[in-house]
Scaffold this motif. Structure first.
Motif, PDB file in Angstrom:
ATOM      1  N   ILE A 222       0.839  -1.214   0.000  1.00 37.42           N
ATOM      2  CA  ILE A 222       0.000   0.000   0.000  1.00 37.42           C
ATOM      3  C   ILE A 222       0.867   1.254   0.000  1.00 37.42           C
ATOM      4  CG2 ILE A 222      -1.818   1.273   1.228  1.00 37.42           C
ATOM      5  CD1 ILE A 222      -2.709  -1.364   2.511  1.00 37.42           C
ATOM      6  N   GLN A 223       0.656   2.126  -0.986  1.00 33.89           N
ATOM      7  CA  GLN A 223       1.357   3.416  -1.007  1.00 33.89           C
ATOM      8  C   GLN A 223       0.440   4.459  -0.379  1.00 33.89           C
ATOM      9  OE1 GLN A 223       1.589   5.975  -4.473  1.00 33.89           O
ATOM     10  NE2 GLN A 223       3.803   6.085  -4.256  1.00 33.89           N
ATOM     11  N   GLY A 224       0.900   5.118   0.693  1.00 29.51           N
ATOM     12  CA  GLY A 224       0.054   6.103   1.387  1.00 29.51           C
ATOM     13  C   GLY A 224      -0.469   5.477   2.660  1.00 29.51           C
ATOM     14  N   PHE A 225      -0.105   6.052   3.789  1.00 27.39           N
ATOM     15  CA  PHE A 225      -0.553   5.499   5.078  1.00 27.39           C
ATOM     16  C   PHE A 225      -1.259   6.605   5.859  1.00 27.39           C
ATOM     17  CE2 PHE A 225       0.210   3.537   9.372  1.00 27.39           C
ATOM     18  CZ  PHE A 225      -0.425   2.334   9.120  1.00 27.39           C
ATOM     19  N   GLY A 226      -2.160   7.299   5.164  1.00 32.49           N
ATOM     20  CA  GLY A 226      -2.951   8.340   5.821  1.00 32.49           C
ATOM     21  C   GLY A 226      -4.290   7.753   6.204  1.00 32.49           C
ATOM     22  N   ASN A 227      -5.328   8.552   6.127  1.00 32.12           N
ATOM     23  CA  ASN A 227      -6.655   8.079   6.509  1.00 32.12           C
ATOM     24  C   ASN A 227      -7.038   6.828   5.722  1.00 32.12           C
ATOM     25  OD1 ASN A 227      -9.671   8.212   5.440  1.00 32.12           O
ATOM     26  ND2 ASN A 227      -9.672   8.767   7.587  1.00 32.12           N
ATOM     27  N   VAL A 228      -6.982   6.918   4.401  1.00 25.62           N
ATOM     28  CA  VAL A 228      -7.468   5.824   3.553  1.00 25.62           C
ATOM     29  C   VAL A 228      -6.564   4.591   3.673  1.00 25.62           C
ATOM     30  CG1 VAL A 228      -7.919   5.148   1.157  1.00 25.62           C
ATOM     31  CG2 VAL A 228      -8.554   7.437   1.942  1.00 25.62           C
ATOM     32  N   GLY A 229      -5.253   4.776   3.476  1.00 28.38           N
ATOM     33  CA  GLY A 229      -4.318   3.648   3.471  1.00 28.38           C
ATOM     34  C   GLY A 229      -4.272   2.909   4.798  1.00 28.38           C
ATOM     35  N   SER A 230      -4.321   3.645   5.913  1.00 30.21           N
ATOM     36  CA  SER A 230      -4.174   2.971   7.202  1.00 30.21           C
ATOM     37  C   SER A 230      -5.430   2.155   7.540  1.00 30.21           C
ATOM     38  CB  SER A 230      -3.851   3.973   8.307  1.00 30.21           C
ATOM     39  OG  SER A 230      -4.905   4.878   8.473  1.00 30.21           O
ATOM     40  N   PHE A 231      -6.610   2.687   7.254  1.00 32.89           N
ATOM     41  CA  PHE A 231      -7.810   1.881   7.535  1.00 32.89           C
ATOM     42  C   PHE A 231      -7.909   0.694   6.575  1.00 32.89           C
ATOM     43  CE2 PHE A 231      -9.260   5.523  10.052  1.00 32.89           C
ATOM     44  CZ  PHE A 231      -9.630   4.829  11.196  1.00 32.89           C
ATOM     45  N   LEU A 232      -7.579   0.935   5.303  1.00 37.29           N
ATOM     46  CA  LEU A 232      -7.626  -0.173   4.347  1.00 37.29           C
ATOM     47  C   LEU A 232      -6.691  -1.295   4.805  1.00 37.29           C
ATOM     48  CD1 LEU A 232      -8.744  -1.032   1.463  1.00 37.29           C
ATOM     49  CD2 LEU A 232      -6.425  -0.556   0.733  1.00 37.29           C
ATOM     50  N   ALA A 233      -5.477  -0.925   5.238  1.00 42.00           N
ATOM     51  CA  ALA A 233      -4.502  -1.930   5.694  1.00 42.00           C
ATOM     52  C   ALA A 233      -5.124  -2.788   6.788  1.00 42.00           C
ATOM     53  CB  ALA A 233      -3.237  -1.240   6.201  1.00 42.00           C
ATOM     54  N   ARG A 234      -5.811  -2.147   7.737  1.00 46.65           N
ATOM     55  CA  ARG A 234      -6.426  -2.900   8.842  1.00 46.65           C
ATOM     56  C   ARG A 234      -7.507  -3.853   8.345  1.00 46.65           C
ATOM     57  NH1 ARG A 234      -5.858   1.981  11.314  1.00 46.65           N
ATOM     58  NH2 ARG A 234      -4.443   1.892  13.061  1.00 46.65           N
ATOM     59  N   TYR A 235      -8.358  -3.338   7.436  1.00 52.04           N
ATOM     60  CA  TYR A 235      -9.470  -4.186   6.986  1.00 52.04           C
ATOM     61  C   TYR A 235      -8.976  -5.342   6.118  1.00 52.04           C
ATOM     62  CZ  TYR A 235     -12.510  -0.726   9.053  1.00 52.04           C
ATOM     63  OH  TYR A 235     -13.130   0.085   9.959  1.00 52.04           O
ATOM     64  N   LEU A 236      -7.958  -5.099   5.291  1.00 55.64           N
ATOM     65  CA  LEU A 236      -7.420  -6.200   4.466  1.00 55.64           C
ATOM     66  C   LEU A 236      -6.719  -7.221   5.356  1.00 55.64           C
ATOM     67  CD1 LEU A 236      -6.108  -4.471   1.202  1.00 55.64           C
ATOM     68  CD2 LEU A 236      -8.381  -5.325   1.753  1.00 55.64           C
ATOM     69  N   PHE A 237      -6.038  -6.740   6.380  1.00 57.38           N
ATOM     70  CA  PHE A 237      -5.397  -7.629   7.355  1.00 57.38           C
ATOM     71  C   PHE A 237      -6.478  -8.531   7.973  1.00 57.38           C
ATOM     72  CE2 PHE A 237      -3.816  -8.770  11.526  1.00 57.38           C
ATOM     73  CZ  PHE A 237      -2.457  -8.965  11.357  1.00 57.38           C
TER      74      PHE A 237
END
Ligand code: NAD
Length: 431
Positions: A222-237
């Motif tokens: 994931i490129q970008g660990f702001g609002n969108v990237g950080s929540f997406l990372a959690r949900y995909l995890f």
């Protein structure tokens, strides 16, 4: 190259938007009058914003609101504060909002606005005075059933609150539904913060199912660990994916065996101010069975070309260009940023057999929950987070199914299919 292809490939976002529109319209044999209506915004409002600076000088800034189309409902879209804001960019963004709102099937048209300013140079007082003056200038052209702005780049719930307060003065009463992205205590919705990332995970889940792929164990960068990237990372995890790489504007981390806790990474980033190096900082190593994680620091852009199953650009536009597209190894790209692929990159990746889940679908969870916020304000209701997430899941799944079916039926990419779905929905209300 014919004119249409030149327009689509253009670096000018408005010309690119025009090209995309005309290509889809051609396929649908769209009514020429409807095409003409969508080919230019309904209205471009330009305002001047004089501000008294802290040192006593007066500076005048330029602001704008573009109302692209309202066939499906009030204009809806964000307000951005950026030194690079220009009319063609805002026109394109307002067009994409018309399309996005139709794909996710919320009863809104498309709008966008902004001020040419670098807010990072401003004190809190200067920012408030600028925003209140901007709010006063656009109050006559916004309203809950006319045009509903929201936060975008460099704007937030506080800025939305100031605009709502100026609008309240203009109309003579408090009207929370004039704007979305408000803080919960000002009438904002539960779940808005998580919405875009969560919505992207729902869209991806549908596409993976169609492709007969199991998310468990799929590797993601994931490129970008702001609002969108950080929540997406959690949900995909949580879906079982292995998040192997993350990056922000200062650099990134690559952990081939998978990051063991997104929360730990977030805490590390908060502490150190950057992601690079977080692959093995304190507890991130500790929680991986006490053994050293085999990770390394990478650049912000390297994250896009790693040997992974899924790449997610969740930072800025034009992240993947004709230069780095040939190096992309992933077979799936989930576009969480707006416009992260240039047209050339898009065509190259399509030839490489990459499935691209397009921005107007993938990141539409944000505007879906903005619609829920507006709806709650209009009905004087408060929904729980669970209710919001359930409704979001339904909307994302319905929209993704529709786009996938269209792509199969018409034998086109998911991006083209998304435009076809949007235009058909707009055509359905046009008479
Ligand atoms: P944000 O400001 O919270 O985060 C942006 C992240 O990108 C930050 O981590 C920043 O460090 C990083 N970044 C910036 N330049 C980078 C680079 N060159 N390489 C790697 N990382 C870089 O913004 P956000 O709200 O998360 O939005 C991200 C993208 O998603 C934007 O394109 C935005 O338009 C789009 N989007 C956001 C929403 C939403 O609800 N927030 C909705 C739809 C679309």
């Amino acid at each position: 190259m014919n004119d249409l292809h030149k327009q689509i490939a253009s670096n000018n976002p408005w010309q690119r938007a025009q090209g995309q529109l005309h290509k889809a319209a051609e396929k649908l044999a769209l009514d020429p009058l409807l095409l003409a209506r969508l080919s230019s915004p309904d209205r471009v409002i330009s305002v001047s914003i004089p501000v008294k600076m802290d040192d006593g000088t007066i500076r005048t800034f330029e602001g704008m609101r573009v109302q692209h189309n309202n066939l499906r409902g009030p204009y809806k879209g964000g307000l951005r504060y950026h030194s690079q804001v220009d009319t063609d960019e805002v026109k394109a963004l307002s067009f994409w909002m018309t399309m996005k709102n139709a794909v996710i099937d919320v009863p809104f048209g498309g709008g966008k606005g902004g001020v040419i300013v670098d807010p990072k140079e401003f004190s809190a007082g200067e920012l408030e005075r600028l925003t209140r003056e901007f709010g006063r200038k656009i109050s006559p052209v916004i309203g809950p059933t006319l045009d509903v702005p929201a936060p975008d780049v460099n704007t937030n719930s506080q800025i939305m609150k100031w605009i709502a307060e100026e609008y309240a003065v203009y109309v003579g009463n408090k009207t929370p539904a004039v704007i979305t992205g408000k803080a919960i205590e000002d009438g904002g919705s539960e779940g808005r913060t998580e919405a875009t990332g969560l919505g992207g995970s729902y869209a991806l889940a549908v596409i993976l199912k169609k492709l007969k792929k199991n998310p468990k164990g799929m590797t993601v960068a994931i490129q970008g660990f702001g609002n969108v990237g950080s929540f997406l990372a959690r949900y995909l995890f949580d879906m079982g994916c292995k998040i192997v790489a993350l990056s922000d504007s200062k650099g990134g981390m690559y952990v081939p065996e998978g990051i063991s806790s997104i929360d730990e990474v977030e805490r590390c980033k908060e502490k150190s101010g950057m992601l690079a190096g977080c692959y093995c900082v304190g507890s991130v190593c500790d929680i991986s069975n006490q053994k050293k994680v085999k990770g390394k620091t990478i650049t912000s852009d390297e994250v896009l070309t790693l040997p992974v199953d899924i790449v997610v650009p969740a930072a800025l536009e034009n992240a993947i260009t004709k230069e780095n597209a040939p190096k992309v190894q992933a077979k799936i790209i989930l576009e969480m940023a707006n416009g992260p692929l240039t047209q050339e990159a898009d065509e190259m990746l399509s030839k490489q057999g990459v499935t691209v889940i397009p921005d107007i679908l993938a990141n539409s969870g944000g505007v879906a929950v903005s619609y829920f916020e507006w709806e709650q304000n209009m009905q004087s209701e408060k929904w729980s987070k669970k209710e919001v997430f359930n409704k979001l899941q339904k909307k994302m799944e319905f929209a993704t199914e529709a786009v996938y079916e269209e792509s199969v039926k018409q034998k086109v990419s998911l991006r083209e299919a998304a435009y076809l779905v949007a235009l058909k929905r707009i055509r359905a209300v046009y008479s």
